[in-house]
Design an enzyme around this catalytic site. Structure first.
Site, PDB file in Angstrom:
ATOM      1  N   VAL A  83      54.924  -8.575  39.765  1.00 28.90           N
ATOM      2  CA  VAL A  83      53.814  -9.570  39.151  1.00 28.90           C
ATOM      3  C   VAL A  83      54.059  -9.890  37.864  1.00 28.90           C
ATOM      4  O   VAL A  83      54.051  -9.078  37.007  1.00 28.90           O
ATOM      5  CB  VAL A  83      52.646  -8.951  39.442  1.00 28.90           C
ATOM      6  N   VAL A  85      53.406 -13.253  34.801  1.00 29.77           N
ATOM      7  CA  VAL A  85      53.088 -14.675  34.103  1.00 29.77           C
ATOM      8  C   VAL A  85      53.683 -14.930  32.925  1.00 29.77           C
ATOM      9  O   VAL A  85      53.424 -13.813  31.991  1.00 29.77           O
ATOM     10  CB  VAL A  85      51.263 -14.725  34.026  1.00 29.77           C
ATOM     11  N   TYR A 124      44.568  -4.813  37.401  1.00 32.22           N
ATOM     12  CA  TYR A 124      44.377  -4.842  38.543  1.00 32.22           C
ATOM     13  C   TYR A 124      42.763  -4.410  39.284  1.00 32.22           C
ATOM     14  O   TYR A 124      42.287  -4.829  40.393  1.00 32.22           O
ATOM     15  CB  TYR A 124      45.127  -4.029  39.487  1.00 32.22           C
ATOM     16  N   PHE A 414      57.982   0.825  43.445  1.00 33.63           N
ATOM     17  CA  PHE A 414      58.440  -0.108  44.271  1.00 33.63           C
ATOM     18  C   PHE A 414      57.811  -1.359  43.520  1.00 33.63           C
ATOM     19  O   PHE A 414      56.906  -1.199  42.646  1.00 33.63           O
ATOM     20  CB  PHE A 414      57.746  -0.147  45.817  1.00 33.63           C
TER      21      PHE A 414
END
Length: 414
Positions: A83, A85, A124, A414
């Site tokens: 993830v 940006v 998150y 991961f």
């Protein structure tokens, strides 16, 4: 700005990987062999990107995973990774668009939870994830352990420890890991590609150096424990060895076997220090040594984050500390886990169903994720203001229900 959010094509994957590198502050463009290796293990149907003017400026991918919950059951999980940006496109809602779409599709696929390892703490929780396990790092001062390394003897438990190579590990490791992971809440599965990449049989895009693999075998020859480690060779000015062992992974089906492996590592010739990362925060490691003070805790942090996607199936999958009934009012801004549910725990298992009964506890989706594996307690969450007791005595009841004997632990990245 109007970046387009969509799945990534094969021809765009190199640019997507470049954006991943940029997001993690790596300016080097990916090499062709890295692109090919990463593409081989990527499902493009679950690989999202934001594209502005044909250039990838945000990345996100997910894949199927299995998560062990208290009691030994496994649930289907949506594992989230990569993830990023790009700094020039922050604050435009790109992550929200990608993660909202992925979590909706995961729920439709029947996945019960979503998992991730958060690079940054503050991201998150906004999307219903809760910190669900922690990790710890240890350093062992070998000369202070009290072990007599000059008289190393095989384990007293009747087994034996032997070194094997990567090819042997690929044969025996998967079966052992599948037996071990159902014993440890928070553990995840490892697919065939994981074993091939981590034993050098398949390219991962990064240089591979063969580590050592030590297995503990029962008297019948069955693998009951595994330690993978590397050694940093050092000699001091007085020509004295000062080698450091770095433990990548160490798992075992019993405390006796685990202790035998730690003592083996601390008995290696020329080794003065053993370091271990990504251990459980309640690890028994110090107490396997004659002098527990030789093992020093050098850091802890949040690790696995969990987001409940299907409240009924998630709560029914795990076991609970005592029989009892609790009504939970779950508040979820995304509407995925929202509802009022009655949870009933019995010696034969748990049931969960929507209800109109008055709530005992009110909590958000993130708090539910933190409670789920047993790492956080209702009392601590109430003290932090993210869980509210609506009925006197409900907090104490929830404390007993959600209690687990050991804390959850995930040894894998991961």
């Amino acid at each position: 700005m109007s970046a387009e959010v969509r799945t990534t094509t094969e021809t765009e994957f190199a640019d997507w990987l470049r954006a991943v590198n940029t997001g993690f502050l790596n300016s080097a463009p990916p090499k062709p062999e890295e692109v090919a290796a990463r593409l081989a293990g990527t499902d493009l149907r679950r690989t999202w990107g934001a594209f502005d003017g044909g250039r990838c400026v945000a990345t996100y991918r997910s894949f199927s995973q299995e998560l062990t919950v208290p009691g030994g059951a496994v649930v289907a999980a949506d594992a989230v990774s990569a993830v990023t940006v790009t700094p020039s496109h922050r604050g435009q809602g790109l992550l929200r668009r990608m993660i909202t779409t992925d979590l909706g599709e995961a729920r439709d696929r029947g996945e019960v939870v979503a998992n991730l390892v958060a690079a940054e703490y503050g991201i998150y929780g906004r999307f219903g994830f809760g910190r669900a396990s922690r990790t710890a790092r240890w350093t062992i001062d070998v000369p202070r352990t009290g072990l007599d390394r000059r008289r190393w003897t095989p384990p007293e438990e009747g087994g034996r420890i032997e070194l094997i190579d990567g090819a042997e590990l690929r044969k025996e490791g998967p079966e052992f890991h599948d037996r071990w992971r159902v014993l440890q809440p928070g553990a995840i599965d490892r697919d065939e590609r994981w074993w091939r990449v981590n034993t050098g049989a398949e390219e991962s895009g990064t240089p591979f150096t063969e580590p050592f693999h030590a297995v503990y075998r029962s008297p019948e020859g069955r693998v009951e424990g595994l330690a993978t480690y590397t050694v940093e060779g050092k000699w001091n000015d007085g020509k004295q060895p000062a080698n450091i062992v770095s433990v990548r992974r160490l798992t075992a089906t019993s405390p006796a076997v685990e202790g035998a492996l730690w003592r083996f590592l601390c008995s290696l010739d020329w080794v003065v220090e053993v370091t271990a990362g990504q251990r459980s925060p309640d690890d028994l490691l110090p107490y396997y040594l004659p002098d527990p003070r030789a093992a020093r805790l050098v850091g802890t942090a949040d690790y696995l984050w969990v987001r409940v996607l299907d409240t009924v199936r998630a709560l029914e999958a795990r076991t609970y500390g005592v029989p009892g009934t609790l009504v939970l009012d779950v508040r979820d801004d995304a509407g995925v886990a929202s509802g009022r549910y009655v949870l009933e725990s019995t010696p034969d298992g748990a049931s969960c169903a929507p209800t109109s009964r008055a709530a005992d506890l009110v909590l958000g989706a993130g708090a539910l994720g933190s409670l789920y594996l047993g790492d956080e307690t209702p009392t601590r969450l109430a003290a932090l203001g993210v869980l509210t007791e609506e009925r006197p005595g409900a907090l104490a009841r929830a404390e007993a229900l959600f209690h687990t004997p050991r804390r959850p632990w995930c040894p894998d990245m991961f």
